[in-house]
Design a protein around this motif. Structure first.
Motif, short mmCIF file in Angstrom:
data_model
loop_
_atom_site.label_atom_id
_atom_site.label_comp_id
_atom_site.label_asym_id
_atom_site.label_seq_id
_atom_site.Cartn_x
_atom_site.Cartn_y
_atom_site.Cartn_z
N PRO A 55 -6.13 4.80 2.33
CA PRO A 55 -4.69 4.52 2.15
C PRO A 55 -4.12 5.16 0.88
O PRO A 55 -2.96 5.58 0.86
CB PRO A 55 -4.62 2.99 2.07
CG PRO A 55 -5.84 2.53 2.80
CD PRO A 55 -6.90 3.57 2.53
N PHE A 56 -4.92 5.27 -0.17
CA PHE A 56 -4.46 5.92 -1.40
C PHE A 56 -4.22 7.41 -1.17
O PHE A 56 -3.30 7.99 -1.74
CB PHE A 56 -5.46 5.71 -2.54
CG PHE A 56 -5.57 4.27 -2.96
CD1 PHE A 56 -4.57 3.67 -3.71
CD2 PHE A 56 -6.66 3.51 -2.58
CE1 PHE A 56 -4.67 2.33 -4.10
CE2 PHE A 56 -6.77 2.18 -2.95
CZ PHE A 56 -5.77 1.59 -3.71
N ILE A 104 -3.23 8.71 1.68
CA ILE A 104 -1.98 8.78 2.43
C ILE A 104 -0.79 8.64 1.48
O ILE A 104 0.17 9.40 1.55
CB ILE A 104 -1.94 7.71 3.55
CG1 ILE A 104 -2.99 8.05 4.61
CG2 ILE A 104 -0.55 7.61 4.16
CD1 ILE A 104 -3.20 6.97 5.64
N VAL A 105 -0.86 7.67 0.57
CA VAL A 105 0.20 7.47 -0.41
C VAL A 105 0.34 8.71 -1.30
O VAL A 105 1.46 9.17 -1.57
CB VAL A 105 -0.06 6.20 -1.26
CG1 VAL A 105 0.87 6.13 -2.47
CG2 VAL A 105 0.07 4.95 -0.41
N THR A 148 1.91 11.60 0.82
CA THR A 148 3.31 11.28 1.11
C THR A 148 4.14 11.39 -0.16
O THR A 148 5.22 11.99 -0.17
CB THR A 148 3.43 9.86 1.71
OG1 THR A 148 2.62 9.79 2.89
CG2 THR A 148 4.87 9.53 2.05
N GLY A 149 3.62 10.82 -1.25
CA GLY A 149 4.30 10.90 -2.53
C GLY A 149 4.49 12.32 -3.01
O GLY A 149 5.51 12.66 -3.62
#
Length: 153
Positions: free
Chosen positions: A15-16, A18-19, A22-23
């Protein structure tokens, strides 16, 4: 691959990633639209970016059905040792590292280039050791490294 008995490793950090990615795109868009004022790409960076995409395609084609954004291990599988993987151990990560720097530099988005290059190195410092360990435990990776005289950490 999961249907063939593969399993995932390192799901807690995914998940990190993905963040982070995306970020990266959000930061790039904001910096280009509101701060850099540079909407025309610098051609040297554009050419480098296109070359990186060719390397990415070579990585994906070489991995074939083994390609995944997650760390998926198929027990007993032979590691891919063709294409760019015959030269370096993680060429796709190299592509990602370089494009995280090159894409913002194309538009003079220096904050995004520096910030996300650092963040990406942090996440890869977690991810690559997990992947290396899983490959050694579940595949012929150790034999591959020994056969090719690759120094192991």
């Amino acid at each position: 691959m999961l249907a063939k008995g593969a399993y995932e490793v390192g799901a807690s950090h995914y998940p990190f990633m993905i963040v982070l990615h995306t970020g990266f795109f959000v930061s790039l868009l904001i910096e280009v639209l509101f701060f850099s004022g540079q909407f025309t790409p610098h051609y040297i960076w554009l050419i480098l970016f296109l070359l990186l995409q060719m390397l990415r395609v070579w990585c994906l084609v070489s991995l074939g059905s083994f390609w995944n954004t997650k760390i998926i291990i198929l027990p007993g599988a032979n590691v891919v040792a063709k294409g760019p993987y015959s030269f370096i151990r993680h060429p796709n990560y190299l592509v990602v590292c370089l494009e995280i720097a090159v894409l913002p530099l194309m538009f003079q988005a220096y904050f995004t280039a520096i910030c996300f290059t650092i963040l990406n190195f942090i996440i890869l410092s977690i991810r690559i050791p997990l992947e290396e360990k899983a490959l050694k435990e579940g595949t012929n990776y150790t034999a591959y490294l020994e056969r090719n005289n690759v120094k192991q950490p």
